[in-house]
Design a protein around this motif. Structure first.
Motif, PDB file in Angstrom:
ATOM      1  N   ASN A 334       0.937  -1.320  -0.327  1.00 40.16           N
ATOM      2  CA  ASN A 334      -0.229   0.531  -0.380  1.00 40.16           C
ATOM      3  C   ASN A 334       0.892   1.832  -0.161  1.00 40.16           C
ATOM      4  O   ASN A 334       0.515   2.114  -0.894  1.00 40.16           O
ATOM      5  CB  ASN A 334      -0.910  -0.016   1.217  1.00 40.16           C
ATOM      6  CG  ASN A 334      -2.393  -0.988   0.931  1.00 40.16           C
ATOM      7  OD1 ASN A 334      -2.887  -0.337  -0.288  1.00 40.16           O
ATOM      8  ND2 ASN A 334      -2.642  -1.461   2.120  1.00 40.16           N
ATOM      9  N   ASP A 366      -9.830   0.992  -3.741  1.00 36.85           N
ATOM     10  CA  ASP A 366      -9.722   1.661  -2.561  1.00 36.85           C
ATOM     11  C   ASP A 366     -10.726   1.734  -1.534  1.00 36.85           C
ATOM     12  O   ASP A 366     -10.699   1.385  -0.105  1.00 36.85           O
ATOM     13  CB  ASP A 366      -8.817   2.777  -2.495  1.00 36.85           C
ATOM     14  CG  ASP A 366      -7.888   2.409  -2.918  1.00 36.85           C
ATOM     15  OD1 ASP A 366      -6.805   1.298  -2.645  1.00 36.85           O
ATOM     16  OD2 ASP A 366      -6.617   3.650  -3.438  1.00 36.85           O
ATOM     17  N   ASP A 367     -11.939   2.674  -1.928  1.00 34.31           N
ATOM     18  CA  ASP A 367     -13.825   2.472  -1.794  1.00 34.31           C
ATOM     19  C   ASP A 367     -13.846   1.208  -0.976  1.00 34.31           C
ATOM     20  O   ASP A 367     -14.128   1.093   0.136  1.00 34.31           O
ATOM     21  CB  ASP A 367     -14.220   3.704  -1.956  1.00 34.31           C
ATOM     22  CG  ASP A 367     -15.413   3.848  -1.720  1.00 34.31           C
ATOM     23  OD1 ASP A 367     -15.413   4.367  -0.750  1.00 34.31           O
ATOM     24  OD2 ASP A 367     -16.271   3.227  -1.938  1.00 34.31           O
ATOM     25  N   TYR A 368     -13.593   0.663  -2.043  1.00 34.86           N
ATOM     26  CA  TYR A 368     -14.056  -0.861  -1.720  1.00 34.86           C
ATOM     27  C   TYR A 368     -13.719  -1.470  -0.769  1.00 34.86           C
ATOM     28  O   TYR A 368     -14.236  -2.374   0.143  1.00 34.86           O
ATOM     29  CB  TYR A 368     -14.985  -2.103  -2.611  1.00 34.86           C
ATOM     30  CG  TYR A 368     -15.522  -3.399  -2.423  1.00 34.86           C
ATOM     31  CD1 TYR A 368     -16.692  -3.825  -2.237  1.00 34.86           C
ATOM     32  CD2 TYR A 368     -15.174  -4.171  -2.800  1.00 34.86           C
ATOM     33  CE1 TYR A 368     -17.427  -4.416  -1.905  1.00 34.86           C
ATOM     34  CE2 TYR A 368     -15.118  -5.390  -2.031  1.00 34.86           C
ATOM     35  CZ  TYR A 368     -16.653  -5.439  -1.743  1.00 34.86           C
ATOM     36  OH  TYR A 368     -17.486  -6.435  -1.446  1.00 34.86           O
ATOM     37  N   LEU A 369     -12.442  -1.850  -0.730  1.00 36.77           N
ATOM     38  CA  LEU A 369     -11.618  -2.482   0.277  1.00 36.77           C
ATOM     39  C   LEU A 369     -11.677  -2.068   1.408  1.00 36.77           C
ATOM     40  O   LEU A 369     -11.382  -2.661   2.600  1.00 36.77           O
ATOM     41  CB  LEU A 369     -10.137  -2.832  -0.597  1.00 36.77           C
ATOM     42  CG  LEU A 369     -10.539  -4.143  -1.618  1.00 36.77           C
ATOM     43  CD1 LEU A 369      -8.917  -3.567  -1.949  1.00 36.77           C
ATOM     44  CD2 LEU A 369     -10.900  -5.387  -1.705  1.00 36.77           C
ATOM     45  N   GLU A 370     -11.633  -0.839   1.545  1.00 40.65           N
ATOM     46  CA  GLU A 370     -11.337   0.129   2.897  1.00 40.65           C
ATOM     47  C   GLU A 370     -10.027  -0.330   3.779  1.00 40.65           C
ATOM     48  O   GLU A 370     -10.382  -0.650   5.242  1.00 40.65           O
ATOM     49  CB  GLU A 370     -12.535  -0.039   4.026  1.00 40.65           C
ATOM     50  CG  GLU A 370     -13.894   0.230   2.827  1.00 40.65           C
ATOM     51  CD  GLU A 370     -15.573  -0.190   3.964  1.00 40.65           C
ATOM     52  OE1 GLU A 370     -15.443  -1.219   4.528  1.00 40.65           O
ATOM     53  OE2 GLU A 370     -15.856   1.368   3.743  1.00 40.65           O
ATOM     54  N   ARG A 371      -9.419  -0.248   2.998  1.00 45.17           N
ATOM     55  CA  ARG A 371      -8.148  -0.776   3.248  1.00 45.17           C
ATOM     56  C   ARG A 371      -7.480  -1.465   4.302  1.00 45.17           C
ATOM     57  O   ARG A 371      -6.349  -2.673   4.938  1.00 45.17           O
ATOM     58  CB  ARG A 371      -7.490   0.749   4.708  1.00 45.17           C
ATOM     59  CG  ARG A 371      -7.315   1.793   4.844  1.00 45.17           C
ATOM     60  CD  ARG A 371      -6.695   2.556   5.843  1.00 45.17           C
ATOM     61  NE  ARG A 371      -7.362   4.158   5.846  1.00 45.17           N
ATOM     62  CZ  ARG A 371      -5.835   4.272   5.050  1.00 45.17           C
ATOM     63  NH1 ARG A 371      -5.119   4.231   4.471  1.00 45.17           N
ATOM     64  NH2 ARG A 371      -6.118   5.671   4.912  1.00 45.17           N
ATOM     65  N   ASP A 372      -8.383  -3.310   3.765  1.00 49.24           N
ATOM     66  CA  ASP A 372      -8.626  -4.643   3.650  1.00 49.24           C
ATOM     67  C   ASP A 372      -7.860  -4.851   2.849  1.00 49.24           C
ATOM     68  O   ASP A 372      -8.381  -5.515   1.957  1.00 49.24           O
ATOM     69  CB  ASP A 372     -10.344  -4.912   4.594  1.00 49.24           C
ATOM     70  CG  ASP A 372      -9.336  -6.598   4.849  1.00 49.24           C
ATOM     71  OD1 ASP A 372      -8.629  -7.039   4.836  1.00 49.24           O
ATOM     72  OD2 ASP A 372     -10.663  -7.163   5.136  1.00 49.24           O
ATOM     73  N   LYS A 394     -14.198 -11.127   0.624  1.00 46.74           N
ATOM     74  CA  LYS A 394     -14.946  -9.340  -0.165  1.00 46.74           C
ATOM     75  C   LYS A 394     -14.394  -9.947  -1.747  1.00 46.74           C
ATOM     76  O   LYS A 394     -14.986  -9.219  -2.364  1.00 46.74           O
ATOM     77  CB  LYS A 394     -13.727  -8.408   0.314  1.00 46.74           C
ATOM     78  CG  LYS A 394     -14.769  -7.778   1.793  1.00 46.74           C
ATOM     79  CD  LYS A 394     -13.437  -6.662   1.590  1.00 46.74           C
ATOM     80  CE  LYS A 394     -14.568  -6.256   3.205  1.00 46.74           C
ATOM     81  NZ  LYS A 394     -13.420  -4.244   3.707  1.00 46.74           N
TER      82      LYS A 394
END
Length: 425
Positions: A334, A366-372, A394
């Motif tokens: 990241n 990025d928006d969907y994964l939310e840092r995961d 996910k």
């Protein structure tokens, strides 16, 4: 093997163990059909003969974005998606190469001169590989070849290097009893791309594809790079490795790619070195204002800072992989994504600010994964693909989102295969 014997070898399942290793899957029924189809077509086109198969994988860059051309460190992998070719020798010293996706004119191996009018062509790569091998004392000769491509042009997993390594291995296996090692094969491919094709690429793509596996490479001495192989899998940690084709404008962007090493070279020149790997980040920062004044190019400064940080990051990624530390590896990936976007600036072409398909893909991911997980520019950048590491729970939603924006065929799930370009049969 003769056509009939080779076809029976495939149909009977004797090839299955090798196919399982290639596609990283136990179900090889469709893969058998994939091998039989070009074999039948080659027989109809070229007649009978002693036929062989070569497989050349795509590649994925895990870390070290645009560090290889500065003799830095990279982390990369050969993938479970490949191009295959069925091939036999001929007696006319000419390469006949057929592929359903593009046309290649016959290449006369009696003429190994550089043809500038053939820059950016497959013919130039074939001639360049033959010329380089000949200069190194290897034998070359004509062959008839028919290819089935899954590493498609514009797929972001390095179709040109995949093609180069395939051609080099055909010469190697048909005419040299497999004398050439994977490292030399990669160097030969890079030479063909730089000198005969006209693209100033580094060595990472060719090396990842030629060597295969999950590999780290230190290019401090590019003629003798330090390579380490690791047994590591995102799947073992509950993640899928995904390449997303954001389907941007694929007009020629060679000038954008070339701009990166060309701009960094201006900084290296002021520092008195040929490559940034020959100096240090400390020296760069200690002389920052003087360099900035002499270079008069702020993007060159930012791209150079990216190199120093990304090079160190690739070394730390290697240690994370060695320690099987998935959290540290994802964190570093990241950080790489952020640096490529902000400092290297290879997410969209500066000449086309309204064409930002990669940026759109990264924003949605990025928006969907939310840092995961991870979403980062893949490889050269500017247009093409993003690389994502997605948690398995996910994956369904991620695939639905990406396909709704970029089309049903945009997403490719891949695994790392344990070997590079290889003579299969």
């Amino acid at each position: 093997m003769k056509y009939t014997d080779l076809k029976e070898y495939i149909i009977s399942g004797k090839i299955d163990n090798k196919l399982k290793q290639i596609i990283c899957d136990d179900d090889v029924s469709e893969e058998r059909k994939r091998y039989i189809k070009p074999l039948d077509e080659a027989y109809a086109m070229y007649g009978d003969g002693d036929y062989h198969f070569v497989s050349s994988p795509g590649r994925s860059e895990i870390g070290g974005n645009h560090t290889d051309h500065q003799h830095g460190n990279v982390v990369c992998a050969g993938l479970s998606i490949d191009n295959i070719c069925v091939v036999k020798k001929n007696d006319d010293n000419t390469v006949h190469f057929k592929d359903a996706d593009f046309v290649i004119a016959p290449v006369d191996l009696n003429d190994l001169e550089i043809h500038e009018e053939q820059f950016n062509s497959s013919e130039s790569l074939i001639r360049g590989i033959a010329a380089s091998m000949s200069k190194r004392g290897y034998d070359i000769g004509g062959f008839d070849c028919l290819c089935n491509s899954r590493v498609l042009v514009g797929s972001g997993i390095s179709s040109s290097a995949c093609f180069e390594m395939m051609i080099a291995e055909v010469f190697n296996s048909l005419y040299n009893n497999d004398r050439m090692n994977p490292i030399e094969r990669a160097i030969i491919g890079q030479y063909a791309e730089n000198v005969y094709f006209g693209k100033p690429s580094g060595l990472m793509d060719q090396m990842a594809i030629s060597v295969g596996g999950f590999v780290t490479i230190d290019f401090k001495n590019p003629d003798d790079p330090v390579i380490e192989n690791f047994s590591f899998s995102f799947a073992d940690h509950g993640y899928e490795m995904v390449i997303v084709n954001t389907k941007g404008d694929h007009a020629d962007l060679s000038y954008e790619y070339a701009g990166i090493p060309n701009e960094i070279k201006k900084v290296a020149d002021v520092l008195g070195v040929e490559y940034l790997a020959d100096t240090s980040k400390e020296k760069f920062l200690d002389n920052f204002m003087e360099i900035r004044k002499k270079v008069n190019d702020d993007r060159a400064m930012l791209r150079s800072l990216h190199f120093f940080n990304e090079n160190e990051r690739a070394i730390r990624q290697k240690e994370a992989i060695r320690n099987n530390d998935i959290d540290e590896l994802l964190k570093l990936m990241n950080e790489s994504a952020k640096s490529s976007y902000e400092y290297l600036q290879n997410v969209y072409p500066s000449s086309r600010p309204f064409s930002q398909s990669l940026a759109v893909g990264l924003a949605l991911a990025d928006d969907y994964l939310e840092r995961d997980g991870v979403a980062r520019v893949h490889g050269g950048g500017f247009e093409g693909t993003i690389q994502c590491i997605v948690p398995e729970d996910k994956m369904a939603g991620f695939e639905k989102l990406m396909c709704s924006v970029f089309g049903d065929d945009c997403l490719l799930k891949v695994r790392v295969r344990s070997f590079g370009t290889a003579f299969i049969i």
